[in-house]
Design an enzyme around this catalytic site. Structure first.
Site, PDB file in Angstrom:
ATOM      1  N   LYS A 152       0.847  -1.118  -0.050  1.00  0.00           N
ATOM      2  CA  LYS A 152      -0.102  -0.020  -0.115  1.00  0.00           C
ATOM      3  C   LYS A 152       0.878   1.147   0.130  1.00  0.00           C
ATOM      4  O   LYS A 152       2.169   1.128   0.561  1.00  0.00           O
ATOM      5  CB  LYS A 152      -0.995  -0.054   1.091  1.00  0.00           C
ATOM      6  CG  LYS A 152      -2.116   0.838   1.205  1.00  0.00           C
ATOM      7  CD  LYS A 152      -3.227   0.070   0.468  1.00  0.00           C
ATOM      8  CE  LYS A 152      -4.366   0.981   0.047  1.00  0.00           C
ATOM      9  NZ  LYS A 152      -5.533   0.171  -0.420  1.00  0.00           N
TER      10      LYS A 152
HETATM   11  P1  NAD Z   1     -12.931   8.555  -2.535  1.00  0.00           P
HETATM   12  O1  NAD Z   1     -11.824   9.480  -2.138  1.00  0.00           O
HETATM   13  O2  NAD Z   1     -13.426   8.480  -4.048  1.00  0.00           O
HETATM   14  O3  NAD Z   1     -14.219   8.671  -1.694  1.00  0.00           O
HETATM   15  C1  NAD Z   1     -14.253   9.011  -0.179  1.00  0.00           C
HETATM   16  C2  NAD Z   1     -15.330   9.562  -0.032  1.00  0.00           C
HETATM   17  O4  NAD Z   1     -15.623   9.566   1.406  1.00  0.00           O
HETATM   18  C3  NAD Z   1     -15.387  10.995  -0.379  1.00  0.00           C
HETATM   19  O5  NAD Z   1     -16.723  11.061  -0.911  1.00  0.00           O
HETATM   20  C4  NAD Z   1     -15.177  12.020   0.629  1.00  0.00           C
HETATM   21  O6  NAD Z   1     -15.654  13.102   0.354  1.00  0.00           O
HETATM   22  C5  NAD Z   1     -15.750  10.766   1.825  1.00  0.00           C
HETATM   23  N1  NAD Z   1     -15.276  11.216   3.151  1.00  0.00           N
HETATM   24  C6  NAD Z   1     -13.891  11.320   3.604  1.00  0.00           C
HETATM   25  N2  NAD Z   1     -14.036  11.651   4.815  1.00  0.00           N
HETATM   26  C7  NAD Z   1     -15.233  11.540   5.514  1.00  0.00           C
HETATM   27  C8  NAD Z   1     -15.772  11.517   6.715  1.00  0.00           C
HETATM   28  N3  NAD Z   1     -15.194  11.531   7.683  1.00  0.00           N
HETATM   29  N4  NAD Z   1     -17.301  11.236   6.805  1.00  0.00           N
HETATM   30  C9  NAD Z   1     -17.873  10.913   5.683  1.00  0.00           C
HETATM   31  N5  NAD Z   1     -17.371  10.942   4.476  1.00  0.00           N
HETATM   32  C10 NAD Z   1     -16.187  11.202   4.518  1.00  0.00           C
HETATM   33  O7  NAD Z   1     -12.239   7.028  -2.106  1.00  0.00           O
HETATM   34  P2  NAD Z   1     -12.636   5.768  -2.378  1.00  0.00           P
HETATM   35  O8  NAD Z   1     -11.609   5.309  -3.471  1.00  0.00           O
HETATM   36  O9  NAD Z   1     -14.103   5.569  -2.659  1.00  0.00           O
HETATM   37  O10 NAD Z   1     -12.028   4.742  -0.999  1.00  0.00           O
HETATM   38  C11 NAD Z   1     -13.046   4.712  -0.080  1.00  0.00           C
HETATM   39  C12 NAD Z   1     -12.734   3.700   0.699  1.00  0.00           C
HETATM   40  O11 NAD Z   1     -12.795   2.456  -0.050  1.00  0.00           O
HETATM   41  C13 NAD Z   1     -11.263   3.662   1.375  1.00  0.00           C
HETATM   42  O12 NAD Z   1     -11.321   3.232   2.506  1.00  0.00           O
HETATM   43  C14 NAD Z   1     -10.370   2.899   0.303  1.00  0.00           C
HETATM   44  O13 NAD Z   1      -9.431   2.222   1.070  1.00  0.00           O
HETATM   45  C15 NAD Z   1     -11.235   1.680  -0.019  1.00  0.00           C
HETATM   46  N6  NAD Z   1     -11.243   1.068  -1.362  1.00  0.00           N
HETATM   47  C16 NAD Z   1     -11.032   1.914  -2.434  1.00  0.00           C
HETATM   48  C17 NAD Z   1     -10.760   0.905  -3.618  1.00  0.00           C
HETATM   49  C18 NAD Z   1     -10.991   1.778  -4.935  1.00  0.00           C
HETATM   50  O14 NAD Z   1     -10.725   0.844  -5.944  1.00  0.00           O
HETATM   51  N7  NAD Z   1     -10.872   2.941  -5.243  1.00  0.00           N
HETATM   52  C19 NAD Z   1     -10.825  -0.504  -3.522  1.00  0.00           C
HETATM   53  C20 NAD Z   1     -10.712  -1.048  -2.401  1.00  0.00           C
HETATM   54  C21 NAD Z   1     -10.862  -0.192  -1.292  1.00  0.00           C
END
Ligand code: NAD
Length: 476
Positions: A107
């Site tokens: 990561k």
């Molecule tokens: P992203 O940046 O696209 O979205 C995150 C969202 O969460 C945003 O809309 C943001 O405004 C919101 N957010 C941030 N802090 C917040 C809070 N305190 N309260 C409420 N909302 C809040 O990120 P993502 O890629 O969707 O990732 C989200 C989660 O999914 C992370 O934990 C990431 O590790 C996990 N994840 C992502 C992927 C991927 O392919 N992008 C894959 C596996 C896991």
């Protein structure tokens, strides 16, 4: 944020690991080898921006190299630190093992709030970070392959791919150095939505097993289920959008950084997303009622809670008050170790992150294979499949006419049946298959062993066994 004294993210992942490994028969040496993070590289680099030099801190952590390359996203967030990156890298190891993608776990993270910088500046910062990692083989098609995570998207992946290609001009596999790229830079159809799609497929598979649905105190299928989503970013939005438009679920609340928007009859997720894109948050969103204390909405009544923002959101401070009978961890680590214990006692079913958000790495795997094979999935066989199907249909029609049977194929069937699968359909099929099989392995451990009482422990048992087998095969 209400938070009691409880273990940090990395410690929490280790405790979950320990809980599972205690049920297994591994030598203490092997246990330790699997648990520990192999290496974490910390880099501080300067970039000249706005007339001054700004120093940034970045991380790339490699948890396990039992398979290479190692795989894991790069996160841009101000809270990124070594503890977080190591916890996420460990989860990647177990996730890849659980869904049988042939990678070790890694990561990366950069301490930055992407909203503080414009696109041009972010490109300069990303390219410099990529340079620092690539020159140490921490970005490399055969050793370490990043992907998007919170705060990054296909835009950053395209910059990273290009930076690597500039530094390795004769590497024919350069495009495989990172996944989650845009289609025009070597990406794959269906990657952007893959993690959210995976959450949907995971829920569909869960609801195929009435015994598991009953364990959560629910009945029936996804139709009409009330869903609360925290974080309407890449993962949260796609999960909510598909559940609403394809499965008939009702998204009753969306929780964002600046509060929540709530509508018991169901929100229009696409309109909420548009509002956030325009206004930077849910405040003022006319789609529903605004609740300033967004986190309190995690405790609202619903059937399914989807935390899809960041870790530690359901902790010892609020776990007791969580009313959702089913939680699916779309984010990594949204339920702390302490909260997990409380929820298990309450009978809440938690579909663990390691499985729930594995759709991203699964489709990343397909993208990496596509890049290494230098050909789009379906390109060779699609028309051949179509020709074969056409032959069958033509023959059926001929038989029907010859025999005077008057058979009529139902409208639309002929076109649908004859079409060969394109890349997107193949990706969805591969993802669906992966999510179904991994769930079945998890539930076999959950229901098949007297000492496994929850899906998370089951997921760890399956994953650790696979990593251990891989180390044993290497003679360790
Ligand atoms: P992203 O940046 O696209 O979205 C995150 C969202 O969460 C945003 O809309 C943001 O405004 C919101 N957010 C941030 N802090 C917040 C809070 N305190 N309260 C409420 N909302 C809040 O990120 P993502 O890629 O969707 O990732 C989200 C989660 O999914 C992370 O934990 C990431 O590790 C996990 N994840 C992502 C992927 C991927 O392919 N992008 C894959 C596996 C896991």
């Amino acid at each position: 944020m209400e938070q009691l004294d409880e273990p940090g993210f990395r410690e929490g992942v280790d405790l979950m690991f320990n809980r599972a490994v205690a049920l297994m028969d591994l030598s203490p040496g092997l246990e330790e080898k699997i648990r520990v993070c192999n290496a974490t590289y910390i880099v501080r680099f300067g970039v000249r921006l706005r007339g001054a030099i700004h120093t940034f801190t970045g991380y790339r952590s490699v948890h396990s190299e039992h398979m290479e390359p190692v795989k894991g996203g790069i996160r841009y967030a101000p809270e990124v630190d070594q503890d977080e990156v190591e916890a996420l890298a460990a989860l990647m190891t177990y996730k890849c093992a659980l869904v049988e993608t042939p990678f070790g776990g890694s990561k990366g993270g950069l301490c930055i709030d992407p909203r503080d910088w414009d696109e041009h500046e972010l490109e300069a910062i990303t390219r410099r970070f990529a340079y620092e990692l690539a020159k140490r083989d921490l970005i490399n098609p055969s050793q370490n392959v990043p992907a998007p995570d919170m705060g990054t998207s296909e835009r950053e992946m395209a910059w990273i791919a290009d930076q690597y290609a500039r530094m390795n001009t004769t590497d024919i596999n350069a495009r495989a150095c990172v996944t989650g790229k845009p289609l025009n830079s070597g990406g794959i159809a269906g990657r952007v939505e893959a993690t959210g799609r995976g959450v949907q497929y995971a829920l569909r598979e869960f609801f195929r097993h009435p015994e598991d649905v009953a364990a959560a105190g629910l009945t029936g299928g996804l139709e009409g289920k009330r869903v609360i989503v925290q974080g309407l970013g890449n993962v949260g939005y796609h999960a909510a959008h598909f559940l609403q438009t394809e499965d008939g679920a009702k998204i009753t609340a969306v929780i964002e950084r600046d509060g929540a928007v709530v509508r018991e009859e169901g929100l229009d997720v696409d309109r909420v997303r548009e509002w956030i894109a325009k206004h930077g948050g849910v405040s003022g969103c006319p789609e529903g009622e605004h609740v300033a204390d967004g986190r309190s909405v995690l405790e609202a009544e619903c059937d399914i809670l989807i935390p899809a923002a960041l870790e530690g959101q359901i902790n010892m401070g609020n776990a007791e008050r969580i009313r959702a009978p089913l939680i699916i961890e779309a984010a990594n680590g949204p339920v702390t170790y302490g909260a997990d214990e409380i929820l298990r006692k309450k009978g809440t079913v938690v579909i663990p992150d390691m499985y729930a958000n594995a759709g991203g790495v699964t489709v990343s795997y397909f993208e990496w294979v596509k890049n290494l094979s230098h050909i789009r999935f379906g390109r060779m066989q699609r028309r051949q499949e179509e020709a074969q199907n056409r032959m069958l249909v033509t023959e059926l029609e001929r038989l029907s006419a010859d025999q005077g049977l008057g058979w009529q194929l139902s409208p639309g069937f002929k076109e649908q049946f004859m079409r060969g699968a394109d890349e997107l359909e193949l990706v969805r099929s591969g993802l669906d298959d992966t999510m179904r099989i991994a769930y079945q392995h998890m539930r076999a451990a959950w229901h098949g062993r007297d000492d496994v009482h929850d899906l998370r422990t089951a997921a760890f048992v399956v994953a650790i066994e696979r990593v251990a087998a891989s180390y044993r095969a290497k003679g360790l």
